[in-house]
Design an enzyme around this catalytic site. Structure first.
Site, PDB file in Angstrom:
ATOM      1  N   SER A 140       0.848  -1.192   0.000  1.00  0.00           N
ATOM      2  CA  SER A 140       0.000   0.000   0.000  1.00  0.00           C
ATOM      3  C   SER A 140       0.880   1.238   0.000  1.00  0.00           C
ATOM      4  O   SER A 140       1.933   1.265   0.653  1.00  0.00           O
ATOM      5  CB  SER A 140      -0.880   0.018   1.251  1.00  0.00           C
ATOM      6  OG  SER A 140      -1.486   1.288   1.401  1.00  0.00           O
ATOM      7  N   TYR A 153      -2.709  -1.359  10.088  1.00  0.00           N
ATOM      8  CA  TYR A 153      -2.736  -1.674   8.648  1.00  0.00           C
ATOM      9  C   TYR A 153      -1.393  -1.346   7.984  1.00  0.00           C
ATOM     10  O   TYR A 153      -0.809  -2.157   7.268  1.00  0.00           O
ATOM     11  CB  TYR A 153      -3.874  -0.881   7.992  1.00  0.00           C
ATOM     12  CG  TYR A 153      -3.953  -1.001   6.480  1.00  0.00           C
ATOM     13  CD1 TYR A 153      -4.579  -2.090   5.886  1.00  0.00           C
ATOM     14  CD2 TYR A 153      -3.417  -0.014   5.649  1.00  0.00           C
ATOM     15  CE1 TYR A 153      -4.667  -2.194   4.500  1.00  0.00           C
ATOM     16  CE2 TYR A 153      -3.500  -0.108   4.267  1.00  0.00           C
ATOM     17  CZ  TYR A 153      -4.128  -1.198   3.702  1.00  0.00           C
ATOM     18  OH  TYR A 153      -4.200  -1.302   2.327  1.00  0.00           O
TER      19      TYR A 153
HETATM   20  P1  NAP Z   1     -11.447  -5.470  -1.670  1.00  0.00           P
HETATM   21  O1  NAP Z   1     -12.285  -4.914  -2.756  1.00  0.00           O
HETATM   22  O2  NAP Z   1     -11.961  -5.453  -0.270  1.00  0.00           O
HETATM   23  O3  NAP Z   1     -11.010  -6.953  -2.054  1.00  0.00           O
HETATM   24  C1  NAP Z   1     -10.272  -7.757  -1.174  1.00  0.00           C
HETATM   25  C2  NAP Z   1     -10.708  -9.189  -1.351  1.00  0.00           C
HETATM   26  O4  NAP Z   1      -9.912 -10.001  -0.432  1.00  0.00           O
HETATM   27  C3  NAP Z   1     -12.179  -9.413  -0.959  1.00  0.00           C
HETATM   28  O5  NAP Z   1     -12.813 -10.269  -1.887  1.00  0.00           O
HETATM   29  C4  NAP Z   1     -12.073 -10.069   0.411  1.00  0.00           C
HETATM   30  O6  NAP Z   1     -13.139 -10.918   0.714  1.00  0.00           O
HETATM   31  C5  NAP Z   1     -10.787 -10.877   0.237  1.00  0.00           C
HETATM   32  N1  NAP Z   1     -10.258 -11.300   1.533  1.00  0.00           N
HETATM   33  C6  NAP Z   1     -10.277 -10.612   2.700  1.00  0.00           C
HETATM   34  N2  NAP Z   1      -9.727 -11.348   3.673  1.00  0.00           N
HETATM   35  C7  NAP Z   1      -9.352 -12.524   3.105  1.00  0.00           C
HETATM   36  C8  NAP Z   1      -8.759 -13.696   3.596  1.00  0.00           C
HETATM   37  N3  NAP Z   1      -8.457 -13.834   4.906  1.00  0.00           N
HETATM   38  N4  NAP Z   1      -8.512 -14.730   2.756  1.00  0.00           N
HETATM   39  C9  NAP Z   1      -8.851 -14.626   1.447  1.00  0.00           C
HETATM   40  N5  NAP Z   1      -9.435 -13.550   0.920  1.00  0.00           N
HETATM   41  C10 NAP Z   1      -9.689 -12.499   1.740  1.00  0.00           C
HETATM   42  O7  NAP Z   1     -10.050  -4.693  -1.582  1.00  0.00           O
HETATM   43  P2  NAP Z   1      -9.119  -3.965  -2.690  1.00  0.00           P
HETATM   44  O8  NAP Z   1      -9.284  -2.512  -2.527  1.00  0.00           O
HETATM   45  O9  NAP Z   1      -9.257  -4.620  -4.017  1.00  0.00           O
HETATM   46  O10 NAP Z   1      -7.696  -4.318  -2.064  1.00  0.00           O
HETATM   47  C11 NAP Z   1      -6.868  -5.376  -2.535  1.00  0.00           C
HETATM   48  C12 NAP Z   1      -5.494  -5.222  -1.891  1.00  0.00           C
HETATM   49  O11 NAP Z   1      -4.958  -3.936  -2.245  1.00  0.00           O
HETATM   50  C13 NAP Z   1      -5.524  -5.255  -0.357  1.00  0.00           C
HETATM   51  O12 NAP Z   1      -4.399  -5.961   0.116  1.00  0.00           O
HETATM   52  C14 NAP Z   1      -5.445  -3.789   0.019  1.00  0.00           C
HETATM   53  O13 NAP Z   1      -4.883  -3.608   1.293  1.00  0.00           O
HETATM   54  C15 NAP Z   1      -4.547  -3.248  -1.085  1.00  0.00           C
HETATM   55  N6  NAP Z   1      -4.690  -1.803  -1.293  1.00  0.00           N
HETATM   56  C16 NAP Z   1      -5.820  -1.245  -1.811  1.00  0.00           C
HETATM   57  C17 NAP Z   1      -5.890   0.129  -1.996  1.00  0.00           C
HETATM   58  C18 NAP Z   1      -7.091   0.810  -2.567  1.00  0.00           C
HETATM   59  O14 NAP Z   1      -7.037   2.033  -2.739  1.00  0.00           O
HETATM   60  N7  NAP Z   1      -8.163   0.111  -2.895  1.00  0.00           N
HETATM   61  C19 NAP Z   1      -4.799   0.946  -1.659  1.00  0.00           C
HETATM   62  C20 NAP Z   1      -3.671   0.344  -1.117  1.00  0.00           C
HETATM   63  C21 NAP Z   1      -3.632  -1.024  -0.955  1.00  0.00           C
HETATM   64  P3  NAP Z   1     -14.358 -10.328   1.616  1.00  0.00           P
HETATM   65  O15 NAP Z   1     -15.056  -9.335   0.742  1.00  0.00           O
HETATM   66  O16 NAP Z   1     -15.160 -11.542   1.957  1.00  0.00           O
HETATM   67  O17 NAP Z   1     -13.705  -9.690   2.829  1.00  0.00           O
END
Ligand code: NAP
Length: 250
Positions: A140, A153
């Site tokens: 991140s 986080y």
């Molecule tokens: P998201 O839309 O919430 O997608 C994350 C997915 O991971 C969801 O389907 C979630 O399932 C699944 N998940 C959560 N806990 C899990 C576990 N224990 N085992 C397996 N799957 C699990 O999030 P995103 O924004 O795409 O983020 C993806 C990654 O990018 C994350 O690591 C996040 O920290 C990082 N990130 C995102 C941003 C941003 O701006 N979006 C910025 C920096 C970093 P559930 O829905 O059932 O929880």
């Protein structure tokens, strides 16, 4: 390198993981879409198959070592050795530092840091055997800048940067690259949930106006970078932090 290339994407059912899963399937990888949310993972795998690509959903909680090992064994028996791993699954959290309980701390560490540890240990033997592999860890941009009320986080995401740099040194001689993409402000269900809860300090549009490229990130922006890092052409890139954040962090 073996003929059939199998890629595992954790958290592949939503947001960034969904875009990476669809892109790797399009790139020709047999793609295993791993997620806690089985229905979401199945819908992404079905979308890839509808486009004529190979993809299967697997329900796995990355914070559970036994479940990870069993899940990756299932992937192996479906598609063969795992040569690409994208550690993307993650959860977020906002809390004043003194209000972070042990339970909250332990859960975020379990998913965001132990998850990649378990998945990588389960997949790396296949890559060593093949003499080729690619690991991409989604950290991140908050690990570059720090973020108020996100000590737990950000600690996990900064940990993933150290994990990446150290593992790259160990696996480089074996033909395996390890890199991290720290995304910044990508329009996903995770970001919109934070917006709805008033945790962003402004709307997504407001933050987009403050971003040098004047838009929020798209999940496909991260998928494009991941696809490149996984390609043959990126074989001399390892241990790197490749920011994809519209210029918010440099
Ligand atoms: P998201 O839309 O919430 O997608 C994350 C997915 O991971 C969801 O389907 C979630 O399932 C699944 N998940 C959560 N806990 C899990 C576990 N224990 N085992 C397996 N799957 C699990 O999030 P995103 O924004 O795409 O983020 C993806 C990654 O990018 C994350 O690591 C996040 O920290 C990082 N990130 C995102 C941003 C941003 O701006 N979006 C910025 C920096 C970093 P559930 O829905 O059932 O929880």
């Amino acid at each position: 390198m073996t003929e059939r290339r199998t890629a595992v994407v954790t958290g592949g059912g939503s947001g960034i993981g969904r875009a990476i899963s669809l892109r790797l399937a399009e790139d020709g990888f047999a793609t295993a879409v791993l997620d806690l949310n089985e229905e979401a993972a199945e819908s992404v795998a079905a979308e890839a198959r509808q486009k004529g690509h190979e993809a299967t959903a697997f329900k796995v909680d990355v914070s559970d070592r036994a479940a990870v090992e069993a899940g990756l064994d299932q992937v192996r028996s479906t598609y063969g050795p795992i040569l690409v791993l994208v550690n993307n699954a993650g959860i977020t959290g906002f809390k004043e530092f003194m209000k972070i309980t042990d339970a909250v701390w332990d859960r975020i560490v379990a998913v965001n840091l132990s998850g990649p540890f378990y998945c990588t240990q389960a997949a790396v033997p296949d890559m060593i055997e093949a003499g080729w592999g690619r690991i991409v860890n989604i950290s991140s941009s908050s690990a570059q800048s720090g973020q108020q009320y996100m000590v737990h986080y950000v600690s996990t995401k900064a940990g993933l940067v150290g994990f990446t740099k150290s593992l790259a040194l160990e696996l480089g001689p074996k033909g395996i690259t390890v890199n991290t993409i720290p995304p910044g402000f990508v329009d996903t269900p995770m970001l919109r949930a934070s917006e709805e809860r008033g945790l962003l300090g402004g709307t997504v549009d407001h933050h987009a106006d403050l971003t040098p490229v004047r838009r929020p990130g798209r999940p496909e922006d991260i998928a494009n970078a991941a696809s490149f890092l996984i390609s043959e052409e990126a074989g001399y890139i390892t241990g790197q932090v490749i920011g994809v954040n519209g210029g918010r962090n440099t």
